[in-house]
Design a protein around this motif. Structure first.
Motif, mmCIF file in Angstrom:
data_model
loop_
_atom_site.group_PDB
_atom_site.id
_atom_site.type_symbol
_atom_site.label_atom_id
_atom_site.label_comp_id
_atom_site.label_asym_id
_atom_site.label_seq_id
_atom_site.Cartn_x
_atom_site.Cartn_y
_atom_site.Cartn_z
ATOM 1 N N LYS A 208 0.823 -1.208 0.000
ATOM 2 C CA LYS A 208 0.000 0.000 0.000
ATOM 3 C C LYS A 208 0.861 1.263 0.000
ATOM 4 C CE LYS A 208 -4.453 -1.018 -0.124
ATOM 5 N NZ LYS A 208 -5.366 -0.432 -1.123
ATOM 6 N N ASN A 209 2.132 1.117 0.356
ATOM 7 C CA ASN A 209 3.039 2.265 0.341
ATOM 8 C C ASN A 209 3.487 2.616 -1.071
ATOM 9 O OD1 ASN A 209 2.955 2.481 3.128
ATOM 10 N ND2 ASN A 209 4.742 1.178 3.435
ATOM 11 N N ILE A 210 3.226 1.738 -2.032
ATOM 12 C CA ILE A 210 3.628 1.980 -3.413
ATOM 13 C C ILE A 210 2.593 2.864 -4.093
ATOM 14 C CG2 ILE A 210 4.121 0.917 -5.649
ATOM 15 C CD1 ILE A 210 5.015 -1.601 -4.138
ATOM 16 N N LYS A 211 3.030 4.061 -4.504
ATOM 17 C CA LYS A 211 2.129 5.034 -5.135
ATOM 18 C C LYS A 211 2.206 4.893 -6.660
ATOM 19 C CE LYS A 211 4.273 8.333 -3.110
ATOM 20 N NZ LYS A 211 4.714 9.715 -2.741
ATOM 21 N N ILE A 212 1.016 4.818 -7.283
ATOM 22 C CA ILE A 212 0.956 4.519 -8.715
ATOM 23 C C ILE A 212 0.052 5.509 -9.460
ATOM 24 C CG2 ILE A 212 0.222 2.797 -10.438
ATOM 25 C CD1 ILE A 212 0.890 0.623 -8.405
ATOM 26 N N VAL A 213 0.494 5.896 -10.656
ATOM 27 C CA VAL A 213 -0.335 6.631 -11.609
ATOM 28 C C VAL A 213 -0.592 5.706 -12.799
ATOM 29 C CG1 VAL A 213 -0.317 8.473 -13.346
ATOM 30 C CG2 VAL A 213 0.312 8.993 -10.993
ATOM 31 N N VAL A 214 -1.847 5.665 -13.264
ATOM 32 C CA VAL A 214 -2.222 4.792 -14.383
ATOM 33 C C VAL A 214 -2.775 5.641 -15.525
ATOM 34 C CG1 VAL A 214 -3.523 2.755 -15.074
ATOM 35 C CG2 VAL A 214 -2.923 3.071 -12.665
ATOM 36 N N ALA A 215 -2.322 5.347 -16.760
ATOM 37 C CA ALA A 215 -2.810 6.108 -17.912
ATOM 38 C C ALA A 215 -3.155 5.166 -19.059
ATOM 39 C CB ALA A 215 -1.757 7.111 -18.365
ATOM 40 N N ASP A 216 -4.388 5.295 -19.553
ATOM 41 C CA ASP A 216 -4.842 4.512 -20.708
ATOM 42 C C ASP A 216 -6.025 5.250 -21.315
ATOM 43 O OD1 ASP A 216 -6.232 2.375 -22.337
ATOM 44 O OD2 ASP A 216 -4.566 1.202 -21.549
ATOM 45 N N ASP A 217 -6.087 5.295 -22.653
ATOM 46 C CA ASP A 217 -7.162 6.057 -23.286
ATOM 47 C C ASP A 217 -8.438 5.252 -23.481
ATOM 48 O OD1 ASP A 217 -5.857 4.517 -25.216
ATOM 49 O OD2 ASP A 217 -6.492 5.841 -26.842
ATOM 50 N N HIS A 218 -8.473 4.019 -22.966
ATOM 51 C CA HIS A 218 -9.701 3.223 -23.002
ATOM 52 C C HIS A 218 -10.336 3.264 -21.609
ATOM 53 C CE1 HIS A 218 -7.281 1.582 -26.335
ATOM 54 N NE2 HIS A 218 -8.453 1.453 -26.929
ATOM 55 N N PRO A 219 -11.434 4.016 -21.433
ATOM 56 C CA PRO A 219 -12.018 4.234 -20.110
ATOM 57 C C PRO A 219 -12.337 2.948 -19.340
ATOM 58 C CG PRO A 219 -13.004 5.709 -21.703
ATOM 59 C CD PRO A 219 -12.159 4.756 -22.485
ATOM 60 N N MET A 220 -12.877 1.941 -20.008
ATOM 61 C CA MET A 220 -13.244 0.715 -19.308
ATOM 62 C C MET A 220 -12.010 -0.025 -18.800
ATOM 63 S SD MET A 220 -16.435 -0.791 -21.547
ATOM 64 C CE MET A 220 -16.541 -2.247 -20.513
ATOM 65 N N LEU A 221 -10.980 -0.086 -19.645
ATOM 66 C CA LEU A 221 -9.749 -0.747 -19.226
ATOM 67 C C LEU A 221 -9.101 0.023 -18.086
ATOM 68 C CD1 LEU A 221 -7.134 -2.369 -21.553
ATOM 69 C CD2 LEU A 221 -6.405 -1.103 -19.539
ATOM 70 N N LEU A 222 -9.082 1.354 -18.192
ATOM 71 C CA LEU A 222 -8.499 2.194 -17.146
ATOM 72 C C LEU A 222 -9.227 1.993 -15.820
ATOM 73 C CD1 LEU A 222 -6.528 4.480 -16.337
ATOM 74 C CD2 LEU A 222 -8.251 6.118 -17.104
ATOM 75 N N LYS A 223 -10.548 1.970 -15.879
ATOM 76 C CA LYS A 223 -11.348 1.791 -14.667
ATOM 77 C C LYS A 223 -11.111 0.412 -14.047
ATOM 78 C CE LYS A 223 -16.141 2.297 -13.023
ATOM 79 N NZ LYS A 223 -16.327 0.972 -12.388
ATOM 80 N N GLY A 224 -11.127 -0.620 -14.879
ATOM 81 C CA GLY A 224 -10.946 -1.977 -14.365
ATOM 82 C C GLY A 224 -9.568 -2.194 -13.766
ATOM 83 N N LEU A 225 -8.540 -1.712 -14.449
ATOM 84 C CA LEU A 225 -7.178 -1.872 -13.939
ATOM 85 C C LEU A 225 -6.979 -1.080 -12.656
ATOM 86 C CD1 LEU A 225 -4.284 -2.899 -14.220
ATOM 87 C CD2 LEU A 225 -3.811 -0.974 -15.750
ATOM 88 N N THR A 226 -7.515 0.125 -12.628
ATOM 89 C CA THR A 226 -7.376 0.974 -11.434
ATOM 90 C C THR A 226 -8.029 0.321 -10.222
ATOM 91 O OG1 THR A 226 -7.310 2.994 -12.772
ATOM 92 C CG2 THR A 226 -7.877 3.240 -10.452
ATOM 93 N N GLU A 227 -9.248 -0.211 -10.401
ATOM 94 C CA GLU A 227 -9.948 -0.851 -9.287
ATOM 95 C C GLU A 227 -9.191 -2.072 -8.787
ATOM 96 O OE1 GLU A 227 -13.874 -1.610 -10.712
ATOM 97 O OE2 GLU A 227 -14.536 0.474 -10.465
ATOM 98 N N GLU A 228 -8.609 -2.842 -9.702
ATOM 99 C CA GLU A 228 -7.827 -4.020 -9.311
ATOM 100 C C GLU A 228 -6.568 -3.603 -8.557
ATOM 101 O OE1 GLU A 228 -7.774 -7.878 -8.832
ATOM 102 O OE2 GLU A 228 -9.103 -7.212 -10.442
ATOM 103 N N LEU A 229 -5.897 -2.572 -9.047
ATOM 104 C CA LEU A 229 -4.668 -2.098 -8.400
ATOM 105 C C LEU A 229 -4.936 -1.570 -6.995
ATOM 106 C CD1 LEU A 229 -3.050 -0.248 -11.442
ATOM 107 C CD2 LEU A 229 -2.034 -2.187 -10.241
ATOM 108 N N LYS A 230 -6.081 -0.923 -6.805
ATOM 109 C CA LYS A 230 -6.409 -0.323 -5.507
ATOM 110 C C LYS A 230 -6.556 -1.361 -4.395
ATOM 111 C CE LYS A 230 -8.586 4.030 -6.941
ATOM 112 N NZ LYS A 230 -9.865 4.797 -7.031
ATOM 113 N N ASN A 231 -6.748 -2.618 -4.779
ATOM 114 C CA ASN A 231 -6.834 -3.673 -3.768
ATOM 115 C C ASN A 231 -5.482 -3.947 -3.109
ATOM 116 O OD1 ASN A 231 -9.599 -4.227 -4.172
ATOM 117 N ND2 ASN A 231 -9.121 -5.517 -5.949
ATOM 118 N N TYR A 232 -4.422 -3.530 -3.777
ATOM 119 C CA TYR A 232 -3.079 -3.866 -3.283
ATOM 120 C C TYR A 232 -2.155 -2.656 -3.131
ATOM 121 C CZ TYR A 232 -4.776 -8.333 -5.100
ATOM 122 O OH TYR A 232 -5.541 -9.451 -5.363
ATOM 123 N N TYR A 233 -2.408 -1.609 -3.921
ATOM 124 C CA TYR A 233 -1.494 -0.469 -3.951
ATOM 125 C C TYR A 233 -2.275 0.835 -3.779
ATOM 126 C CZ TYR A 233 0.753 -4.324 -6.440
ATOM 127 O OH TYR A 233 1.225 -5.562 -6.796
#
Length: 213
Positions: A3-28
């Motif tokens: 959780k101490n790892i800070k991440i920025v995510v960038a993708d121009d496909h909104p659904m992929l960006l949303k799904g990846l972000t939600e998955e990442l938030k479970n751990y980071y």
């Protein structure tokens, strides 16, 4: 802790960006998301994340352009490229930039976790496909290019930029006949057929490699 790892995510496909972000938030800790390269660059510069996960092809700035600009700014953020591209030119471009990870979008999320873990330990992590393409497609072409003389390398750079034989002759102040002799030698060294378009096609396929010579 992850959780101490800070991440920025960038993708121009909104659904992929949303799904990846939600998955990442479970751990980071995801501190920012962007749907184009310009916003990604702004967020990375402002927030200084530990890791930025970037799609290669985005509006305004590509993932590679964002990484290059961050590198010029001497930022400490580490970069993971997330892409559907397996072509050799993308693989080679990634090798030439300050990229710590290269993952394919069709790989399981566990690969992303392995990659982030590696980066947190100051290691790199590349998809097995990345290494396979580099070894089978990029490395052999680089070896061929090294066989070319400085004059021949100059000529294939000009061909890659779209110059004709006559234009190359004018640029280099040599005769068209001399250019043709060089082209024949290049075809031989690259083990290409003597067809009219063979060298043009090869330079297009290997443009990224050629323009860094």
């Amino acid at each position: 802790m992850t959780k101490n790892i800070k991440i920025v995510v960038a993708d121009d496909h909104p659904m992929l960006l949303k799904g990846l972000t939600e998955e990442l938030k479970n751990y980071y800790t995801v501190i920012g998301t962007a749907e184009n390269g310009a916003i990604a660059l702004e967020l990375i510069t402002k927030l200084n994340p530990d890791i930025a996960i970037l799609d290669i092809e985005m509006p305004l700035l590509t993932g590679f352009e964002v990484i290059k600009k961050c590198d010029e700014k001497k930022l400490k953020t580490k970069f993971i490229v997330l892409t559907s591209h397996k072509e050799s030119r993308f693989i080679y471009k990634a090798k030439t930039l300050n990229i710590s990870g290269y993952l394919l979008k069709d790989e399981p999320f566990e690969e992303m976790q392995k990659c982030i873990t590696a980066l947190s330990k100051n290691k790199t992590y590349f998809s097995s496909t990345f290494d396979a393409v580099y070894d089978s497609e990029v490395s052999p072409e680089l070896k061929k290019i090294k066989l070319l003389s400085p004059s021949e390398r100059t000529i294939i750079r000009l061909i890659a930029q779209g110059s004709s034989s006559n234009q190359i002759a004018d640029t280099l102040l040599i005769s068209p006949r001399t250019v043709q002799k060089h082209r024949a030698n290049i075809l031989n060294k690259l083990n290409l057929s003597s067809s009219t378009d063979a060298l043009v096609i090869w330079t297009k396929e290997n443009k990224e490699l050629i323009l860094t010579l």
